[in-house]
Design a protein around this motif. Structure first.
Motif, PDB file in Angstrom:
ATOM      1  N   PHE A 104       0.829  -1.196   0.000  1.00 48.18           N
ATOM      2  CA  PHE A 104       0.000   0.000   0.000  1.00 48.18           C
ATOM      3  C   PHE A 104       0.871   1.257   0.000  1.00 48.18           C
ATOM      4  N   ALA A 105       1.902   1.281   0.840  1.00 45.24           N
ATOM      5  CA  ALA A 105       2.794   2.443   0.911  1.00 45.24           C
ATOM      6  C   ALA A 105       3.464   2.685  -0.442  1.00 45.24           C
ATOM      7  N   SER A 106       3.900   1.623  -1.085  1.00 48.82           N
ATOM      8  CA  SER A 106       4.532   1.743  -2.397  1.00 48.82           C
ATOM      9  C   SER A 106       3.541   2.260  -3.432  1.00 48.82           C
ATOM     10  N   ALA A 112      -0.684   6.046  -6.659  1.00 45.32           N
ATOM     11  CA  ALA A 112      -1.893   5.212  -6.560  1.00 45.32           C
ATOM     12  C   ALA A 112      -2.474   4.818  -7.914  1.00 45.32           C
ATOM     13  N   PRO A 113      -1.653   4.277  -8.850  1.00 45.33           N
ATOM     14  CA  PRO A 113      -2.163   3.945 -10.180  1.00 45.33           C
ATOM     15  C   PRO A 113      -3.168   2.791 -10.216  1.00 45.33           C
ATOM     16  N   LEU A 115      -5.314   2.021  -7.554  1.00 42.53           N
ATOM     17  CA  LEU A 115      -6.482   2.257  -6.711  1.00 42.53           C
ATOM     18  C   LEU A 115      -7.621   2.807  -7.553  1.00 42.53           C
ATOM     19  N   SER A 116      -8.826   2.375  -7.272  1.00 44.46           N
ATOM     20  CA  SER A 116      -9.986   2.892  -7.987  1.00 44.46           C
ATOM     21  C   SER A 116     -10.286   4.308  -7.482  1.00 44.46           C
ATOM     22  N   SER A 117     -11.029   5.062  -8.271  1.00 40.96           N
ATOM     23  CA  SER A 117     -11.395   6.417  -7.854  1.00 40.96           C
ATOM     24  C   SER A 117     -12.221   6.371  -6.573  1.00 40.96           C
ATOM     25  N   GLN A 118     -13.023   5.316  -6.411  1.00 44.00           N
ATOM     26  CA  GLN A 118     -13.828   5.172  -5.202  1.00 44.00           C
ATOM     27  C   GLN A 118     -12.946   4.963  -3.974  1.00 44.00           C
ATOM     28  N   GLN A 119     -11.901   4.135  -4.120  1.00 44.35           N
ATOM     29  CA  GLN A 119     -10.982   3.891  -3.009  1.00 44.35           C
ATOM     30  C   GLN A 119     -10.230   5.166  -2.630  1.00 44.35           C
TER      31      GLN A 119
END
Length: 201
Positions: A104-106, A112-113, A115-119
């Motif tokens: 997650f940190a990376s 955040a490529p 991650l969804s826009s919702q996340q």
């Protein structure tokens, strides 16, 4: 049957967390994940369809506890209790999900490529809620007039350290692996520093 399915998925997810944390998304091979999980490579595709899906599942496995960690935050809460509970929750995440925490940190460091826009919305809304809560304490004189953004950043950094820099921490402490007492000492130390720093002037 469902028990075997869940067990296999959990084994693959745990192995994927370790591989992605160690090598990053691009360099990780599904064959390495399968080997670490002790399962045939087709099982990875059977349960997760693709490496991309598996990576997103690893992220999802850490986002849920991160969001849940903010449950104590509310403007009417006692600052010392809320901050203590939050810090303990964040330390538990680093202790129980160290590899997913690193992934997650990376992911965040790379913009955040995956991650969804919702996340992203959920995480940003959570951060804003926490920061607004801290600001309300400042405004009412319940804690010192500190910048709530930087207080949150400091807590994130202090607790995430126990996942991201576990090798260095082990090397310095001379332990192959930190135990429950170490994590408790970490939580107590961070809590003391934060609460002392937040004491009203």
């Amino acid at each position: 049957m469902s028990t075997i399915r869940e067990r296999n998925k959990e084994m693959i997810l745990r192995a994927a967390s370790e591989e992605f944390a160690d090598k990053g998304f691009a360099a990780t091979k599904t064959s390495d994940i399968a080997a670490k999980a002790g399962l045939p490579k087709p099982n990875v595709y059977y349960y997760f369809k693709s490496k991309d899906n598996l990576y997103r599942e690893v992220l999802e496995s850490i986002i849920e506890p991160i969001l849940a960690a903010s449950t104590p935050f509310n403007p009417d809460g006692e600052p010392a209790v809320v901050l203590s509970n939050y810090i303990r929750s964040k330390i538990r995440i680093s202790r129980d999900l160290p590899f997913a925490s690193k992934v997650f940190a990376s992911e965040i460091m790379h913009g955040a490529p995956h991650l969804s826009s919702q996340q992203v919305e959920q995480l940003n809304a959570q951060a804003k809620h926490n920061i607004d809560c801290i600001q309300s304490w400042v405004d009412r004189g319940l804690i010192a007039a500190i910048d709530p953004n930087h207080l949150m950043f400091s807590i994130w950094a202090a607790t995430q350290t126990y996942a991201d820099f576990d090798w260095q921490i082990s090397a310095v402490t001379g332990k192959a692996k930190l135990d429950e007492a170490d994590y408790e000492a970490a939580a107590q130390t961070i809590i003391r520093l934060v609460l002392k720093g937040c004491e009203p002037d």
